[in-house]
Write an enzyme that holds these catalytic residues in place. Structure first.
Site, PDB file in Angstrom:
ATOM      1  N   GLY A  14       0.785  -1.225   0.000  1.00 20.64           N
ATOM      2  CA  GLY A  14       0.000   0.000   0.000  1.00 20.64           C
ATOM      3  C   GLY A  14       0.816   1.274   0.000  1.00 20.64           C
ATOM      4  CG  MET A  89      -0.847  -7.871  -7.017  1.00 19.52           C
ATOM      5  SD  MET A  89       0.041  -6.828  -8.207  1.00 19.52           S
ATOM      6  CE  MET A  89       0.917  -8.080  -9.120  1.00 19.52           C
ATOM      7  NE  ARG A  90      -8.210 -11.320  -6.505  1.00 20.49           N
ATOM      8  CZ  ARG A  90      -7.928 -12.592  -6.745  1.00 20.49           C
ATOM      9  NH1 ARG A  90      -8.014 -13.080  -7.940  1.00 20.49           N
ATOM     10  NH2 ARG A  90      -7.571 -13.400  -5.772  1.00 20.49           N
ATOM     11  CG  ASN A 106      -2.863  -0.212 -12.759  1.00 23.80           C
ATOM     12  OD1 ASN A 106      -2.793  -0.361 -11.550  1.00 23.80           O
ATOM     13  ND2 ASN A 106      -2.117  -0.910 -13.600  1.00 23.80           N
ATOM     14  CG  HIS A 108       2.559  -1.313 -15.116  1.00 22.61           C
ATOM     15  ND1 HIS A 108       2.220  -2.537 -14.588  1.00 22.61           N
ATOM     16  CD2 HIS A 108       3.589  -1.528 -15.964  1.00 22.61           C
ATOM     17  CE1 HIS A 108       3.015  -3.463 -15.113  1.00 22.61           C
ATOM     18  NE2 HIS A 108       3.862  -2.877 -15.945  1.00 22.61           N
TER      19      HIS A 108
END
Length: 191
Positions: A14, A89-90, A106, A108
């Site tokens: 987190g 992580m989905r 998101n 990345h």
């Protein structure tokens, strides 16, 4: 003017959740943490920030659609209009994508389209490229294939280890993500 309400989805430590929470004048109010790992340390960070957490076990549901329907319901209950993924992580499926079209973002740890998916830092480090970085993008049906919102480069230095590279990438993430979140929310409120 009332701030838009947002949820953060995370599966691990987190650090990006914390970066958002620590941002002074964040353009949204984070009202929910969604986590798919009951032992993730992000849950403790949310508790310290007094952010309610919804923890789910994907294996307890008959399908991705089933747990995503429950997630949509939880998000709607607290009037969430934006979802920010921070180490979640989905793969996000059609149920969530349709409910929050162009509202799921998101972060990345690579310069997409290079090194999508898991272990992007390790992939970049092993490949021998001289530069990697961070990408903030909208989520679509693919894995790290959604429209890019912002990117920032991080050089891979000759003395780097994977750990030192990860540390520098996270420093960039923690500055870039809150800045992009604010830009997105401020531009969307102008419509």
């Amino acid at each position: 003017m009332t701030k838009a309400k947002a949820a953060v989805f995370a599966s691990g430590t987190g650090s990006n959740f914390q970066a958002l929470m620590d941002t002074e004048h964040l353009a949204c109010e984070i009202v929910l943490l969604v986590c798919d790992q009951s032992d993730a340390s992000v849950i403790e960070k949310a508790a310290k920030s007094k952010i309610p957490t919804f923890i789910f076990n994907a294996k307890a549901y008959p399908s991705k659609e089933a747990y995503e329907k429950q997630l949509v319901q939880k998000l709607q209950e607290v009037n969430v209009s934006w979802v920010f993924l921070a180490g979640y992580m989905r793969i996000v499926g059609p149920t969530l994508l349709q409910a929050f079209e162009r509202k799921i973002v998101n972060i990345h740890p690579s310069l997409l389209p290079a090194f999508p998916g898991k272990d992007a830092i390790g992939q970049a480090f092993q490949s021998g490229v001289e530069t990697t970085g961070v990408t903030v993008h909208f989520i679509d049906e693919g894995i790290d294939t959604g429209p890019i919102i912002a990117q920032e480069s991080v050089a891979i230095l000759s003395g780097d280890t994977e750990a030192t590279l990860k540390q520098r990438i996270q420093q960039v993430e923690h500055a870039l993500y809150p800045r992009v979140v604010n830009q997105l929310l401020q531009s969307s409120s102008n419509f």
